[in-house]
Write a protein that holds these residues in place. Structure first.
Motif, PDB file in Angstrom:
ATOM      1  N   LEU A   1       0.827  -1.202   0.000  1.00  0.00           N
ATOM      2  CA  LEU A   1       0.000   0.000   0.000  1.00  0.00           C
ATOM      3  C   LEU A   1       0.866   1.258   0.000  1.00  0.00           C
ATOM      4  O   LEU A   1       1.980   1.254   0.529  1.00  0.00           O
ATOM      5  CB  LEU A   1      -0.921   0.015   1.225  1.00  0.00           C
ATOM      6  CG  LEU A   1      -1.936  -1.140   1.298  1.00  0.00           C
ATOM      7  CD1 LEU A   1      -2.682  -1.100   2.625  1.00  0.00           C
ATOM      8  CD2 LEU A   1      -2.920  -1.074   0.137  1.00  0.00           C
ATOM      9  N   PRO A   2       0.370   2.359  -0.582  1.00  0.00           N
ATOM     10  CA  PRO A   2       1.137   3.617  -0.597  1.00  0.00           C
ATOM     11  C   PRO A   2       1.417   4.137   0.811  1.00  0.00           C
ATOM     12  O   PRO A   2       0.714   3.789   1.768  1.00  0.00           O
ATOM     13  CB  PRO A   2       0.212   4.581  -1.357  1.00  0.00           C
ATOM     14  CG  PRO A   2      -0.714   3.708  -2.135  1.00  0.00           C
ATOM     15  CD  PRO A   2      -0.906   2.478  -1.318  1.00  0.00           C
ATOM     16  N   ALA A   3       2.438   4.942   0.924  1.00  0.00           N
ATOM     17  CA  ALA A   3       2.803   5.518   2.211  1.00  0.00           C
ATOM     18  C   ALA A   3       1.655   6.332   2.785  1.00  0.00           C
ATOM     19  O   ALA A   3       0.898   6.972   2.064  1.00  0.00           O
ATOM     20  CB  ALA A   3       4.037   6.404   2.048  1.00  0.00           C
ATOM     21  N   ASN A   4       1.508   6.284   4.081  1.00  0.00           N
ATOM     22  CA  ASN A   4       0.555   7.086   4.843  1.00  0.00           C
ATOM     23  C   ASN A   4      -0.878   6.567   4.762  1.00  0.00           C
ATOM     24  O   ASN A   4      -1.766   7.124   5.411  1.00  0.00           O
ATOM     25  CB  ASN A   4       0.569   8.561   4.408  1.00  0.00           C
ATOM     26  CG  ASN A   4       0.323   9.494   5.570  1.00  0.00           C
ATOM     27  OD1 ASN A   4       0.918   9.328   6.634  1.00  0.00           O
ATOM     28  ND2 ASN A   4      -0.549  10.466   5.393  1.00  0.00           N
ATOM     29  N   VAL A   5      -1.116   5.535   3.961  1.00  0.00           N
ATOM     30  CA  VAL A   5      -2.479   5.035   3.818  1.00  0.00           C
ATOM     31  C   VAL A   5      -2.965   4.413   5.120  1.00  0.00           C
ATOM     32  O   VAL A   5      -4.105   4.610   5.538  1.00  0.00           O
ATOM     33  CB  VAL A   5      -2.562   4.018   2.650  1.00  0.00           C
ATOM     34  CG1 VAL A   5      -3.869   3.243   2.705  1.00  0.00           C
ATOM     35  CG2 VAL A   5      -2.458   4.754   1.329  1.00  0.00           C
ATOM     36  N   CYS A   6      -2.082   3.671   5.764  1.00  0.00           N
ATOM     37  CA  CYS A   6      -2.472   2.988   6.997  1.00  0.00           C
ATOM     38  C   CYS A   6      -1.991   3.742   8.234  1.00  0.00           C
ATOM     39  O   CYS A   6      -2.210   3.306   9.345  1.00  0.00           O
ATOM     40  CB  CYS A   6      -1.910   1.562   7.018  1.00  0.00           C
ATOM     41  SG  CYS A   6      -2.518   0.544   5.641  1.00  0.00           S
TER      42      CYS A   6
END
Length: 584
Positions: free
Chosen positions: A579-584
């Motif tokens: 997943l892309p950075a900062n998504v979680c």
């Protein structure tokens, strides 16, 4: 004989009676009127012109003022025909006119013609030094705009007679103009002043100084950046507004391609003279902040509320989709805002209901004039509830189907930055009369739209827009917390029956700095940039540049705190490494 004498005597008596009666009338009944008429023939009155007041910025820098000047005239009957060429050769370079133009004026029929208007005293002195018989100078005034284009849309300009024609010059014409005075004195039978009598003088009252809230330096910088961006992006134009968070004072109100106040010929008669307050546009997703504020206030969502968001839905007979394709995913409410999901926003708005949603739009001032002291302000457009169709609510929550000016957009974000209190923007800070008395503009009474806690929560969610994973990362400023929102609104296509275009857009960004202690807000609209660029590509970088300048110019220090991370998606059961950075 006696009869003739009697008749003659009677006639003489009658004539004497008539003459006597007339003398009584003149000396008694009409004495005052005749005396006044005689006195009027022996006095002359001249007008003492008031000097028009200044317009200055928040630091007292002159934006408009009036200076002494001289008109140059000629009595053509005093210039022999065989001398006109000599006169023209001498006058043309001093007046800054063509030789042929001067020759035409010298040949005018009659005893009066204007050769030049509003020359500086120094240039007029050069004309006098030529010693040309029949050439005269007469005192006048000239309105000066030292900034040229800087703030011209706000300051405005004047008519040829010196009265206000646009902007502050027009709105405050009565106080800027002052009041002319007069001087009455006795003259002899050929019009010469009688030195043995005293003149009666009613002094002129000069105009007041109008102090604006704008910062000339920020205004100049904004216009320069807007012009450069329009040229770079191929857009039709761009506008911006910057407001002080606590007072609502206008710090800058700019547009690209501003006219030069020194030259009225540069005004485009087919375009609004002050687009930031006169030109309304559909804001697009930048308006979603109101939808989220309303949902938080009504406790319909929290920043971490989970929503199942497909790529597209049908509502009211129309298809609504996100700007990018994605499978059905679980977003947090913060993620819906940060990634600008239209479908997710619509789901949140449906939980609120249309009437409740509309109430918050009105609380934030949408569809209403701000009341700023500038002529021609547009109220924008928010369709009345009674006129809604089944599809209306399918567009409104994400900024389509309504319109606003860039000043109204800035006011929305000022409300969120000011802990939920909307302070109507003002551009005039004070009016100072020629006698030194000053009347300050009172800060308008604030209107609470949402609670302070709701506004702070929205600001935290808006920070995610400028962090990795959000649509507005190009607005981020190193060392500062930035909260804002991008927008890309489709424009109606007049060549396709007014349907929304897939190639023409209004690109927007509005935000505040620092996010945890906002000092100012900036709103930007770029009109139809080329190549399908979006708000995050065009308007967000403009915000970065403008906000960076103002932080340095106003000496706003970083707060030293760090942004609060809120997940953008529900990541349970998913491989976070993919997943892309900062998504979680």
């Amino acid at each position: 004989m006696d009869g003739r004498l009697r008749y003659g005597f009677a006639a003489v008596c009658t004539l004497l009676l008539i003459i006597g009666g007339r003398l009584v009338q003149l000396q008694g009944v009409d004495h005052r009127d005749l005396a006044g008429a005689a006195a009027a023939q022996r006095v002359d009155t001249v007008t003492l012109h008031a000097m028009r007041g200044q317009i200055v910025d928040r630091d007292g820098t002159p934006l408009a003022y009036t200076s002494n000047a001289q008109d140059v005239t000629v009595d053509p009957t005093q210039v022999p025909a065989d001398q006109r060429d000599r006169y023209a050769l001498a006058l043309a370079p001093v007046l800054g006119e063509e030789h042929a133009t001067v020759m035409k004026a010298l040949a005018t029929k009659g005893r009066y013609a204007v050769l030049a208007t509003a020359l500086s005293p120094a240039r007029a002195a050069k004309v006098t030094a030529l010693g040309l018989h029949g050439i005269y100078t007469q005192a006048t005034t000239q309105r000066q705009y030292p900034g040229g284009t800087t703030g011209a849309n706000i300051v405005g300009t004047v008519h040829s007679d010196g009265s206000g024609a646009a902007g502050i010059e027009s709105r405050y014409n009565a106080v800027l103009a002052g009041k002319d005075g007069s001087q009455t004195y006795s003259v002899d039978n050929v019009g010469n002043v009688n030195p043995s009598t005293r003149a009666v003088t009613e002094p002129a009252r000069n105009g007041a100084t109008v102090a604006l809230t704008i910062d000339q330096n920020l205004q100049f910088t904004a216009q320069q950046l807007l012009d450069a961006d329009v040229k770079k992006s191929g857009a039709r134009g761009a506008t911006m507004a910057a407001l002080d968070v606590k007072t609502g004072q206008v710090l800058a109100l700019a547009s690209s391609g501003t006219f030069d106040a020194r030259n009225p010929d540069t005004i485009d008669s087919d375009a609004p003279i002050n687009p930031p307050v006169m030109a309304a546009f559909e804001p697009g997703s930048v308006q979603k902040a109101i939808t989220f504020a309303a949902a938080l206030q009504e406790r319909t969502i929290t920043p971490k509320t989970s929503l199942s968001v497909p790529w597209a839905v049908h509502m009211g007979g129309v298809k609504v989709s996100d700007a990018w394709y994605h499978p059905t995913e679980r977003f947090t409410a913060t993620g819906v805002l940060a990634e600008s999901s239209n479908v997710g926003t619509l789901k949140i708005a449906e939980k609120l209901g249309p009437q409740k949603w509309l109430r918050y739009e009105q609380a934030f001032g949408v569809g209403q004039k701000t009341g700023v002291e500038l002529p021609g302000e547009s109220p924008g457009y928010l369709p009345p509830y009674k006129d809604w169709s089944d599809s209306t609510f399918a567009n409104l929550p994400f900024g389509q189907g309504q319109s606003m000016t860039v000043l109204q957009l800035a006011s929305i974000y000022q409300t969120l930055a000011n802990d939920g209190v909307r302070v109507p923007p003002r551009v005039v800070s004070s009016v100072t009369s020629a006698d030194g008395s000053q009347q300050k503009t009172a800060t308008p009474k604030g209107v609470r739209a949402v609670t302070a806690q709701t506004a702070r929560t929205v600001r935290t969610m808006l920070e995610s827009v400028t962090l990795p994973g959000g649509t507005g990362v190009k607005a981020a400023i190193p060392g500062y917390r930035v909260a804002g929102k991008t927008g890309t609104a489709q424009q109606p296509d007049p060549n396709n029956g007014g349907r929304y275009s897939d190639s023409m857009y209004w690109d927007t960004f509005a935000g505040m700095v620092p996010a945890d202690n906002p000092q100012f807000v900036i709103a930007i609209m770029v009109d139809n940039p080329a190549h399908g660029l979006e708000g995050g590509d065009v308007a967000a970088p403009l915000f970065h540049d403008l906000a960076t300048y103002e932080l340095q110019h106003a000496q706003v220090p970083p707060t030293g705190s760090h942004s609060t991370h809120v997940p953008l998606q529900v990541c349970a059961g998913r491989d976070r490494a993919t997943l892309p950075a900062n998504v979680c």
